[in-house]
Design a protein around this motif. Structure first.
Motif, short mmCIF file in Angstrom:
data_model
loop_
_atom_site.label_atom_id
_atom_site.label_comp_id
_atom_site.label_asym_id
_atom_site.label_seq_id
_atom_site.Cartn_x
_atom_site.Cartn_y
_atom_site.Cartn_z
N ASN A 111 -6.09 -1.80 -9.94
CA ASN A 111 -6.64 -0.29 -10.10
C ASN A 111 -5.48 0.41 -10.97
OD1 ASN A 111 -7.10 2.69 -9.81
ND2 ASN A 111 -8.03 2.08 -7.72
N ASP A 112 -6.26 0.92 -12.07
CA ASP A 112 -5.29 1.34 -13.18
C ASP A 112 -4.79 2.98 -12.66
OD1 ASP A 112 -5.37 -0.72 -14.52
OD2 ASP A 112 -7.39 0.20 -15.48
N ALA A 113 -5.45 3.42 -11.66
CA ALA A 113 -4.92 4.89 -11.23
C ALA A 113 -4.68 5.05 -10.00
CB ALA A 113 -6.28 5.70 -11.45
N ALA A 114 -4.27 4.00 -9.06
CA ALA A 114 -3.75 4.10 -7.60
C ALA A 114 -2.91 2.86 -7.49
CB ALA A 114 -5.05 4.26 -6.68
N SER A 115 -2.14 3.08 -6.06
CA SER A 115 -1.20 2.06 -6.08
C SER A 115 -1.50 1.33 -4.54
CB SER A 115 0.11 2.63 -5.78
OG SER A 115 0.76 3.11 -6.97
N THR A 116 -1.31 0.02 -4.31
CA THR A 116 -1.64 -0.61 -3.30
C THR A 116 -0.51 -0.20 -2.19
OG1 THR A 116 -2.64 -2.36 -4.37
CG2 THR A 116 -1.78 -3.00 -2.09
N VAL A 117 -0.84 0.17 -0.98
CA VAL A 117 0.38 0.54 0.19
C VAL A 117 0.10 -0.34 1.49
CG1 VAL A 117 0.70 3.27 -0.96
CG2 VAL A 117 -1.34 2.51 0.52
N LYS A 118 -1.16 -1.18 1.57
CA LYS A 118 -1.40 -1.89 2.74
C LYS A 118 -2.09 -2.88 2.72
CE LYS A 118 -4.00 -0.39 6.18
NZ LYS A 118 -4.38 0.61 7.36
N ASN B 112 2.31 -29.04 24.53
CA ASN B 112 2.25 -27.88 25.61
C ASN B 112 1.11 -27.18 24.95
OD1 ASN B 112 4.76 -28.06 26.58
ND2 ASN B 112 5.77 -27.28 24.76
N ASP B 113 0.27 -26.37 26.14
CA ASP B 113 -0.74 -25.63 25.74
C ASP B 113 -0.63 -24.21 25.20
OD1 ASP B 113 -2.66 -27.44 26.91
OD2 ASP B 113 -2.62 -26.81 28.78
N VAL B 114 -1.07 -23.93 24.23
CA VAL B 114 -0.95 -22.61 23.48
C VAL B 114 -2.34 -21.95 23.76
CG1 VAL B 114 -0.77 -21.41 21.46
CG2 VAL B 114 0.66 -23.56 21.72
N ASN B 115 -2.25 -20.77 24.48
CA ASN B 115 -3.33 -20.01 24.75
C ASN B 115 -3.78 -18.66 23.92
OD1 ASN B 115 -4.11 -21.28 27.39
ND2 ASN B 115 -1.92 -20.55 27.96
N GLU B 116 -2.84 -18.47 22.98
CA GLU B 116 -2.97 -17.19 22.13
C GLU B 116 -2.42 -17.77 20.72
OE1 GLU B 116 -1.24 -13.64 23.59
OE2 GLU B 116 1.03 -14.61 23.08
N ALA B 117 -2.87 -17.04 19.58
CA ALA B 117 -2.57 -17.20 18.22
C ALA B 117 -2.67 -16.12 17.37
CB ALA B 117 -3.42 -18.51 17.39
N VAL B 118 -1.62 -15.82 16.49
CA VAL B 118 -2.02 -14.89 15.49
C VAL B 118 -3.17 -14.80 15.00
CG1 VAL B 118 -0.79 -13.68 13.31
CG2 VAL B 118 0.52 -14.93 14.99
N SER B 119 -3.94 -13.60 14.94
CA SER B 119 -5.10 -13.38 14.33
C SER B 119 -5.03 -12.32 13.19
CB SER B 119 -5.83 -12.78 15.27
OG SER B 119 -5.59 -11.53 16.05
N LYS B 120 -3.82 -11.47 13.07
CA LYS B 120 -4.03 -10.73 12.07
C LYS B 120 -2.39 -10.18 11.62
CE LYS B 120 -6.07 -6.06 10.68
NZ LYS B 120 -6.68 -4.90 11.12
N ILE B 121 -2.18 -9.81 10.26
CA ILE B 121 -0.85 -9.32 10.00
C ILE B 121 -1.19 -8.24 9.07
CG2 ILE B 121 1.34 -10.06 8.75
CD1 ILE B 121 0.97 -13.08 9.17
N THR B 122 -0.45 -7.30 9.37
CA THR B 122 -0.79 -6.03 8.64
C THR B 122 0.61 -5.48 7.89
OG1 THR B 122 -2.48 -5.20 9.79
CG2 THR B 122 -1.55 -3.60 8.31
N TRP B 123 0.71 -5.56 6.49
CA TRP B 123 1.90 -5.15 5.97
C TRP B 123 1.69 -3.85 5.37
CZ3 TRP B 123 0.32 -10.28 5.12
CH2 TRP B 123 1.27 -10.93 5.41
N THR B 124 2.57 -2.82 5.59
CA THR B 124 2.51 -1.17 5.42
C THR B 124 3.68 -0.90 4.65
OG1 THR B 124 1.06 -0.96 7.46
CG2 THR B 124 1.91 0.93 6.25
N ALA B 125 3.32 -0.26 3.57
CA ALA B 125 4.52 0.22 2.47
C ALA B 125 5.01 1.41 3.33
CB ALA B 125 3.90 0.45 1.22
N GLU B 126 6.28 1.53 3.17
CA GLU B 126 7.23 2.44 3.50
C GLU B 126 7.21 3.67 2.59
OE1 GLU B 126 11.08 0.83 4.71
OE2 GLU B 126 10.17 -0.38 6.37
N ALA B 127 7.68 4.69 2.77
CA ALA B 127 7.77 5.94 1.80
C ALA B 127 8.63 5.40 0.84
CB ALA B 127 8.44 7.00 2.51
#
Length: 252
Positions: A54-61, A101-116
């Motif tokens: 985007n030429d007029a906006a910045s990525t923040v997440k 070993n049995d693994v019953n859960e796994a990472v489904s989502k990672i969110t990176w959020t920009a700080e001020a």
């Protein structure tokens, strides 16, 4: 009298060439996984490369969804100044075995959020590093769907999956290709190492170098292809001009 048509043809040729270049530009700006491949069964560290389109906006997440049809037992993010990483886990329908070993859960989502004060500004890109493993052995790729949010409220959904024999979708999901593992002992054990404390594997340097070479080759091929199309358009235009001149000369 002949100069006006010549100018019009030249203008049409330049407009067509500009359109081709404009259409080719976004192909270089996808959200991608780098390096783009890793051996099955092992651990690896990859960068999620996020360009600002985007030429007029910045990525923040950035929101990255990990596949639960081929879950990953170990997922770690590398701390990045100015960004907060949040990891979400989901319960698996069927446990997976990892090192006995049995693994019953796994990472489904990672969110990176920009700080001020932090952002990916127009004309820039950012890489978010993640270590993954063990990589599955029953598939040849992992698809990571991503949502890229801008500070003007726009959200770009990088979720479309490419299909064999069809053109690449406009917003393709990032993909990590999985290759057959090989080893010197011939038992098919993976040659990749577990990630170190900094999120890098011992052979990351060689992989990144090879991936960089592949990316450079691919980019060069695309650029040459675009240049060829542009030259062809301009050549055709001047060919038509030549025929008109020849026709005009014969009529006189």
């Amino acid at each position: 009298m002949r100069s006006l048509p010549a100018r019009r043809i030249a203008a049409v040729a330049l407009t067509a060439a500009a359109s081709v270049v404009a259409l080719a530009g976004p192909a270089f700006a996808h959200v991608t996984v780098n390096p783009g491949s890793a051996p099955q069964g092992g651990y690896t560290a990859v960068d999620i490369r996020v360009p600002n389109e985007n030429d007029a906006a910045s990525t923040v997440k950035l929101e990255l969804s990990l596949p639960l049809d081929h879950p990953l037992a170990s997922v770690r993010t590398l701390p990045m100044p100015g960004w907060t990483a949040t990891v979400e886990k989901s319960k698996l329908d069927k446990p997976i075995k990892v090192h006995g070993n049995d693994v019953n859960e796994a990472v489904s989502k990672i969110t990176w959020t920009a700080e001020a004060g932090t952002k990916i500004a127009p004309g820039q890109f950012q890489e978010f590093r993640v270590s993954l493993g063990p990589l599955p052995t029953d598939t040849d790729k992992l698809t990571f769907k991503a949502l890229q949010s801008y500070d003007n409220g726009d959200v770009v959904r990088w979720i479309d999956e490419a299909k064999d024999g069809q053109p690449e979708p406009a917003k393709p999901a990032p993909v990590l290709a999985l290759t057959k593992a090989t080893s010197a002992d011939g038992h098919g054990a993976t040659a990749s190492a577990a990630p170190a404390a900094d999120g890098h594997t011992h052979d990351d340097g060689a992989k990144d170098e090879a991936a960089g070479s592949d990316k450079a080759t691919d980019s060069t091929a695309r650029v040459l292809g675009v240049v060829g199309i542009v030259v062809g358009v301009i050549g055709a235009a001047f060919g038509v001009l030549g025929l008109r001149r020849k026709s005009g000369g014969s009529a006189s």
